[in-house]
Design an enzyme around this catalytic site. Structure first.
Site, PDB file in Angstrom:
ATOM      1  N   ARG A 103     -36.901 159.120 111.087  1.00 28.74           N
ATOM      2  CA  ARG A 103     -35.496 159.142 110.656  1.00 28.74           C
ATOM      3  C   ARG A 103     -34.714 158.289 111.631  1.00 28.74           C
ATOM      4  O   ARG A 103     -34.649 158.599 112.833  1.00 28.74           O
ATOM      5  CB  ARG A 103     -34.964 160.568 110.624  1.00 28.74           C
ATOM      6  CG  ARG A 103     -33.457 160.624 110.414  1.00 28.74           C
ATOM      7  CD  ARG A 103     -32.928 161.989 110.086  1.00 28.74           C
ATOM      8  NE  ARG A 103     -33.218 162.365 108.712  1.00 28.74           N
ATOM      9  CZ  ARG A 103     -32.535 163.262 108.006  1.00 28.74           C
ATOM     10  NH1 ARG A 103     -31.518 163.888 108.543  1.00 28.74           N
ATOM     11  NH2 ARG A 103     -32.877 163.536 106.763  1.00 28.74           N
ATOM     12  N   HIS A 130     -33.209 157.157 101.307  1.00 28.47           N
ATOM     13  CA  HIS A 130     -33.647 158.523 101.629  1.00 28.47           C
ATOM     14  C   HIS A 130     -34.645 158.935 100.540  1.00 28.47           C
ATOM     15  O   HIS A 130     -34.377 159.836  99.745  1.00 28.47           O
ATOM     16  CB  HIS A 130     -32.429 159.453 101.680  1.00 28.47           C
ATOM     17  CG  HIS A 130     -32.687 160.778 102.325  1.00 28.47           C
ATOM     18  ND1 HIS A 130     -33.906 161.118 102.901  1.00 28.47           N
ATOM     19  CD2 HIS A 130     -31.878 161.866 102.491  1.00 28.47           C
ATOM     20  CE1 HIS A 130     -33.823 162.341 103.390  1.00 28.47           C
ATOM     21  NE2 HIS A 130     -32.610 162.815 103.150  1.00 28.47           N
ATOM     22  N   GLN A 133     -35.803 162.687  99.830  1.00 31.15           N
ATOM     23  CA  GLN A 133     -34.776 163.503  99.183  1.00 31.15           C
ATOM     24  C   GLN A 133     -34.873 163.393  97.662  1.00 31.15           C
ATOM     25  O   GLN A 133     -34.782 164.393  96.937  1.00 31.15           O
ATOM     26  CB  GLN A 133     -33.390 163.031  99.660  1.00 31.15           C
ATOM     27  CG  GLN A 133     -32.231 163.723  98.971  1.00 31.15           C
ATOM     28  CD  GLN A 133     -32.115 165.177  99.370  1.00 31.15           C
ATOM     29  OE1 GLN A 133     -32.088 165.496 100.557  1.00 31.15           O
ATOM     30  NE2 GLN A 133     -32.048 166.083  98.404  1.00 31.15           N
ATOM     31  N   ASP A 225     -22.703 163.224  97.672  1.00 24.40           N
ATOM     32  CA  ASP A 225     -23.145 163.267  99.074  1.00 24.40           C
ATOM     33  C   ASP A 225     -21.887 163.059  99.915  1.00 24.40           C
ATOM     34  O   ASP A 225     -20.825 162.678  99.391  1.00 24.40           O
ATOM     35  CB  ASP A 225     -24.189 162.148  99.305  1.00 24.40           C
ATOM     36  CG  ASP A 225     -24.759 162.142 100.723  1.00 24.40           C
ATOM     37  OD1 ASP A 225     -24.616 163.150 101.444  1.00 24.40           O
ATOM     38  OD2 ASP A 225     -25.350 161.110 101.113  1.00 24.40           O
ATOM     39  N   CYS A 265     -27.330 166.637  98.234  1.00 28.94           N
ATOM     40  CA  CYS A 265     -28.497 166.645  99.140  1.00 28.94           C
ATOM     41  C   CYS A 265     -28.287 167.565 100.329  1.00 28.94           C
ATOM     42  O   CYS A 265     -29.256 167.994 100.944  1.00 28.94           O
ATOM     43  CB  CYS A 265     -28.800 165.226  99.590  1.00 28.94           C
ATOM     44  SG  CYS A 265     -27.414 164.430 100.423  1.00 28.94           S
ATOM     45  N   ARG A 293     -37.389 170.345  98.609  1.00 29.68           N
ATOM     46  CA  ARG A 293     -37.807 169.407  99.664  1.00 29.68           C
ATOM     47  C   ARG A 293     -39.187 169.806 100.174  1.00 29.68           C
ATOM     48  O   ARG A 293     -40.034 168.965 100.441  1.00 29.68           O
ATOM     49  CB  ARG A 293     -36.803 169.430 100.839  1.00 29.68           C
ATOM     50  CG  ARG A 293     -35.382 169.014 100.505  1.00 29.68           C
ATOM     51  CD  ARG A 293     -35.289 167.539 100.123  1.00 29.68           C
ATOM     52  NE  ARG A 293     -35.849 166.660 101.125  1.00 29.68           N
ATOM     53  CZ  ARG A 293     -35.209 166.192 102.200  1.00 29.68           C
ATOM     54  NH1 ARG A 293     -33.952 166.502 102.407  1.00 29.68           N
ATOM     55  NH2 ARG A 293     -35.806 165.373 103.064  1.00 29.68           N
TER      56      ARG A 293
HETATM   57  N1  NVA Z   1     -25.954 160.067 103.412  1.00 26.17           N
HETATM   58  C1  NVA Z   1     -26.195 161.135 104.359  1.00 26.17           C
HETATM   59  C2  NVA Z   1     -27.366 161.940 103.934  1.00 26.17           C
HETATM   60  C3  NVA Z   1     -27.706 163.096 104.826  1.00 26.17           C
HETATM   61  C4  NVA Z   1     -28.900 163.854 104.383  1.00 26.17           C
HETATM   62  C5  NVA Z   1     -26.411 160.554 105.736  1.00 26.17           C
HETATM   63  O1  NVA Z   1     -27.105 159.527 105.846  1.00 26.17           O
HETATM   64  O2  NVA Z   1     -25.878 161.097 106.695  1.00 26.17           O
HETATM   65  N1   CP Z   2     -30.675 166.409 102.922  1.00 26.81           N
HETATM   66  C1   CP Z   2     -31.190 166.197 104.139  1.00 26.81           C
HETATM   67  O1   CP Z   2     -31.935 165.243 104.399  1.00 26.81           O
HETATM   68  O2   CP Z   2     -30.837 167.157 105.039  1.00 26.81           O
HETATM   69  P1   CP Z   2     -31.088 167.092 106.618  1.00 26.81           P
HETATM   70  O3   CP Z   2     -30.241 165.982 107.159  1.00 26.81           O
HETATM   71  O4   CP Z   2     -30.672 168.448 107.109  1.00 26.81           O
HETATM   72  O5   CP Z   2     -32.549 166.811 106.861  1.00 26.81           O
END
Ligand code: NVA
Ligand code: CP
Length: 308
Positions: A103, A130, A133, A225, A265, A293
């Site tokens: 990540r 992502h 997800q 989101d 999400c 998930r």
């Molecule tokens: N678009 C958000 C998704 C978090 C799961 C981010 O990248 O922070």
């Molecule tokens: N939706 C998602 O990826 O959640 P987290 O950021 O908690 O992993």
């Protein structure tokens, strides 16, 4: 599922139509408990530069259920956080663990890990995509509408971000219609929209618009989101007035299909991108989506590790 063994998963578009369909079917079987893949002595490394609840915990629990182990390689406790380059880190971790989930910010970083590590590398979220997800999201939609995805319409409202990008690719692969409604300056990347059109059996079913009301009309799934993603926290306040017309609230939901479901999400900012009322309402499937998930990523890991 043999074709996924040893493969990287950096983008949803890494999957063929049949691989995606088979992964979703496998995830449904795992959820039903009719199959128990095992990968004892296999180790998953989680190299995370951003916070995570769902992704970190669901990947970990999926590994434990299959008899495997997990190493939390949070970048704050490894040399990654002090600047050791992905090319070096990847070639070292490659010799210790069996699969990596990463990540981070730049998609080029997960690509670098994949290039230099011979073990499979999974994109656990970048600024561009992502994909894990969206496996869970499609499973949730499939459950809500009796297994059939083709012909359904999903409307994504808000920021044209990583989640929007992977949804565009996922809906295209499954033959769904996707409408992405964003403020003008927050549209999804044009290259991803073009890629989705190229993947879709019907390019007209990939719609990008600035009109939230037209986008939700008769839609089966409303999805949103956060308006400011991780790394954009300092922009969050100033974005609120720009994004307000794209909030999922009861009035907007009423214009969707009468059986429409609502997805997010998570984590959510209640009463910003989604009202508390809709999130806790009868049409919300956000908790099933979060649960999925686990099942979707267990299917992915089992396929990639050849545990089937
Ligand atoms: N678009 C958000 C998704 C978090 C799961 C981010 O990248 O922070
Ligand atoms: N939706 C998602 O990826 O959640 P987290 O950021 O908690 O992993």
């Amino acid at each position: 599922m043999q074709s996924l063994k040893g493969r990287d998963f950096l983008s949803l578009a890494d999957l063929s139509v049949s691989e995606l369909r088979d992964l979703l079917a496998l995830a449904a079987q795992l959820k039903a408990g009719s199959l128990r893949p095992q990968c004892p002595h296999q180790v998953l490394g989680l190299v995370f530069s951003k916070a995570s609840t769902r992704t970190r915990v669901s990947f970990s629990v999926a590994m434990y259920h299959m008899g495997g182990q997990v190493l939390d390689l949070n970048t704050g406790v490894t040399q990654v956080g002090r600047g050791e380059p992905p090319a070096d880190t990847a070639r070292v971790l490659d010799r210790y663990v069996d699969v990596l989930a990463i990540r981070t910010y730049a998609q080029s970083e997960v690509e670098a890990f994949a290039r230099y590590a011979s073990i499979p590398v999974i994109n656990a979220l970048t600024d561009l995509e992502h994909p894990c997800q969206i496996l869970a999201d499609l499973l949730t939609v499939q459950e809500a509408f009796g297994g059939q995805l083709e012909g359904l319409t999903l409307t994504y409202l808000g920021d044209g971000n990583n989640v929007a990008h992977s949804l565009l690719l996922g809906c295209a692969l499954t033959g769904m219609t996707i409408r992405v409604a964003t403020p003008e300056q927050y549209r999804p990347e044009a290259a991803i929209v073009e890629q989705a059109k190229a993947l879709s059996p019907n390019p007209d079913s990939i719609v990008v618009t600035t009109d939230p009301e037209a986008a939700v009309a008769d839609s089966h799934v409303l999805y949103t989101d956060v308006w400011a993603s991780m790394g954009q926290e300092d922009l969050a306040e100033s974005r609120i007035p720009v994004f307000e017309p794209y909030q999922i609230n009861s009035a907007l939901l009423a214009q969707a299909h009468s059986d429409a479901i609502v997805l997010h999400c998570l984590p959510a900012h209640r009463d910003e991108e989604i009202t508390h009322e809709v999130m806790e309402g009868a049409q919300s499937r956000v908790w099933d989506q979060a649960e999925n998930r686990l099942h979707a990523q267990k299917a992915l890991l089992a396929a990639i590790l050849g545990a089937l």
